[in-house]
Write a protein that holds these residues in place. Sequence first.
Motif, PDB file in Angstrom:
ATOM      1  N   ARG A 158       2.864  -8.102   3.721  1.00  0.00           N
ATOM      2  CA  ARG A 158       2.746  -7.526   2.604  1.00  0.00           C
ATOM      3  C   ARG A 158       1.341  -6.791   2.268  1.00  0.00           C
ATOM      4  O   ARG A 158       1.447  -5.653   1.604  1.00  0.00           O
ATOM      5  CB  ARG A 158       2.823  -8.504   1.885  1.00  0.00           C
ATOM      6  CG  ARG A 158       4.241  -8.986   1.199  1.00  0.00           C
ATOM      7  CD  ARG A 158       4.257  -9.746  -0.013  1.00  0.00           C
ATOM      8  NE  ARG A 158       3.687 -10.986  -0.227  1.00  0.00           N
ATOM      9  CZ  ARG A 158       2.543 -10.951  -0.904  1.00  0.00           C
ATOM     10  NH1 ARG A 158       1.960  -9.883  -1.375  1.00  0.00           N
ATOM     11  NH2 ARG A 158       1.795 -12.138  -0.957  1.00  0.00           N
ATOM     12  N   ALA A 159       0.318  -7.296   2.883  1.00  0.00           N
ATOM     13  CA  ALA A 159      -0.862  -6.890   2.988  1.00  0.00           C
ATOM     14  C   ALA A 159      -1.013  -5.512   3.415  1.00  0.00           C
ATOM     15  O   ALA A 159      -1.673  -4.776   2.980  1.00  0.00           O
ATOM     16  CB  ALA A 159      -1.924  -7.905   3.574  1.00  0.00           C
ATOM     17  N   LEU A 160      -0.286  -5.325   4.776  1.00  0.00           N
ATOM     18  CA  LEU A 160      -0.334  -4.042   5.609  1.00  0.00           C
ATOM     19  C   LEU A 160       0.316  -3.076   4.679  1.00  0.00           C
ATOM     20  O   LEU A 160      -0.052  -1.634   4.590  1.00  0.00           O
ATOM     21  CB  LEU A 160       0.404  -4.197   6.824  1.00  0.00           C
ATOM     22  CG  LEU A 160      -0.375  -5.008   7.949  1.00  0.00           C
ATOM     23  CD1 LEU A 160       0.291  -5.228   9.232  1.00  0.00           C
ATOM     24  CD2 LEU A 160      -1.670  -4.064   8.262  1.00  0.00           C
ATOM     25  N   ASP A 206       0.245  -3.299   1.314  1.00  0.00           N
ATOM     26  CA  ASP A 206      -0.318  -3.099  -0.102  1.00  0.00           C
ATOM     27  C   ASP A 206       0.800  -3.462  -1.288  1.00  0.00           C
ATOM     28  O   ASP A 206       0.870  -2.599  -2.114  1.00  0.00           O
ATOM     29  CB  ASP A 206      -0.808  -1.908  -0.279  1.00  0.00           C
ATOM     30  CG  ASP A 206      -1.911  -2.200  -1.575  1.00  0.00           C
ATOM     31  OD1 ASP A 206      -2.372  -3.173  -1.835  1.00  0.00           O
ATOM     32  OD2 ASP A 206      -2.265  -1.092  -2.058  1.00  0.00           O
ATOM     33  N   SER A 207       1.565  -4.268  -0.850  1.00  0.00           N
ATOM     34  CA  SER A 207       2.758  -4.638  -1.896  1.00  0.00           C
ATOM     35  C   SER A 207       2.740  -6.213  -2.313  1.00  0.00           C
ATOM     36  O   SER A 207       2.133  -6.917  -1.724  1.00  0.00           O
ATOM     37  CB  SER A 207       4.248  -4.315  -1.314  1.00  0.00           C
ATOM     38  OG  SER A 207       4.269  -5.419  -0.055  1.00  0.00           O
ATOM     39  N   SER A 208       3.315  -6.327  -3.509  1.00  0.00           N
ATOM     40  CA  SER A 208       3.294  -7.618  -4.086  1.00  0.00           C
ATOM     41  C   SER A 208       4.445  -8.482  -3.689  1.00  0.00           C
ATOM     42  O   SER A 208       5.597  -8.178  -3.070  1.00  0.00           O
ATOM     43  CB  SER A 208       3.218  -7.658  -5.608  1.00  0.00           C
ATOM     44  OG  SER A 208       4.518  -6.768  -5.994  1.00  0.00           O
ATOM     45  N   LYS A 266       1.782  -1.825  11.451  1.00  0.00           N
ATOM     46  CA  LYS A 266       2.461  -0.835  10.769  1.00  0.00           C
ATOM     47  C   LYS A 266       2.655   0.473  11.457  1.00  0.00           C
ATOM     48  O   LYS A 266       1.691   1.193  12.057  1.00  0.00           O
ATOM     49  CB  LYS A 266       1.669  -0.551   9.571  1.00  0.00           C
ATOM     50  CG  LYS A 266       2.434   0.036   8.406  1.00  0.00           C
ATOM     51  CD  LYS A 266       1.637   0.188   7.205  1.00  0.00           C
ATOM     52  CE  LYS A 266       2.364   1.149   6.178  1.00  0.00           C
ATOM     53  NZ  LYS A 266       2.293   2.487   6.277  1.00  0.00           N
ATOM     54  N   ARG A 268       2.820 -12.916   4.368  1.00  0.00           N
ATOM     55  CA  ARG A 268       1.776 -12.413   3.823  1.00  0.00           C
ATOM     56  C   ARG A 268       1.047 -11.256   4.264  1.00  0.00           C
ATOM     57  O   ARG A 268       0.589 -10.294   3.829  1.00  0.00           O
ATOM     58  CB  ARG A 268       0.949 -13.588   3.321  1.00  0.00           C
ATOM     59  CG  ARG A 268       1.284 -14.630   2.527  1.00  0.00           C
ATOM     60  CD  ARG A 268       0.354 -15.572   2.092  1.00  0.00           C
ATOM     61  NE  ARG A 268      -0.279 -16.236   3.016  1.00  0.00           N
ATOM     62  CZ  ARG A 268       0.239 -17.233   3.599  1.00  0.00           C
ATOM     63  NH1 ARG A 268       1.296 -17.886   3.106  1.00  0.00           N
ATOM     64  NH2 ARG A 268      -0.501 -18.171   4.457  1.00  0.00           N
TER      65      ARG A 268
END
Length: 211
Positions: free
Chosen positions: A148-150, A152-154, A210, A145
Motif C-alpha cells: 500500500r505504501a508503494l 500511496d493508497s489507504s 513496483k 502495508r
Amino acid sequence: MRCWRAQAADRRRKRALFEQTRAFTSVTAVYPYTDFSPEWLELIGLPRQALLEEPTLPVLKEERARWRDHGRELYLTRQVVHTRPRLILASGEIVPYRMVMVPMRNASGADDGWVNYIAPLHLDGAVPGVMRESLEQLVRGIHLRAGRALLDSSMQQLAEAAGLSFSTVRRLEDEDVSASRRALQAAMRALRTHGIVFSFMDDGTIALGKV
C-alpha cells in the motif's frame, strides 16, 4: 477423461520447457532427501545413490560447503531456501543456477513438503506460477502495508480494489488469524493488478517492488 488429458498436456508442456531452458519445478516430500526428480537426475547426470550420500555433489567443489551450510539451516527451520550455485551439468558444462525451495503447508496449516524451482541464473527470477501459492503462505500483514505504501493508497482503497470489507483488510494487516487465506489472496491480487511485484531476496525473505 478431460482431467487426464489436461494433466498429460501439462506434463508435455513442462517437459518441453525443461528441454528448451533446462529449468523445471518439482515437489520434495521431506528433507533430508530420499529421492530426486527425473529432471534433476538428467540435468546433472549423477546416480541417485551418489546424490543421497552427498546432495551437493553437482555444485562446484569450492562452493559446496557454503551452500550446504546455508541451505541446511534454512531447511531445518522451514524457511525459503534461495541459492545461486554454479552447477556441473551432465554435459560437463559449468552453469550458474538459481535454486529456490519454498515450504508448503496443507489446508490445516501443517507442514507438507517443499516446492522447488531450478533454473539457469540468466532466466527471469520471477516466481513461477507453480510456486506462487506456497510463497503466498509466507506473506504477512507487513507486506500488505508495504504494498500500500508503494502505491500511496489507504486501507479503504485496498479494500475496494480487492472486493473486501475495510475490517477484513484491517485484520489482515494486523496479522489477525481470523482473516481468511482467500481474503489475503484477494488483497495480493489487487496489489499485483496495480503494479506490485512479490519476489524474494537472496536470504529468502519476501521483497516487494513496483513496476
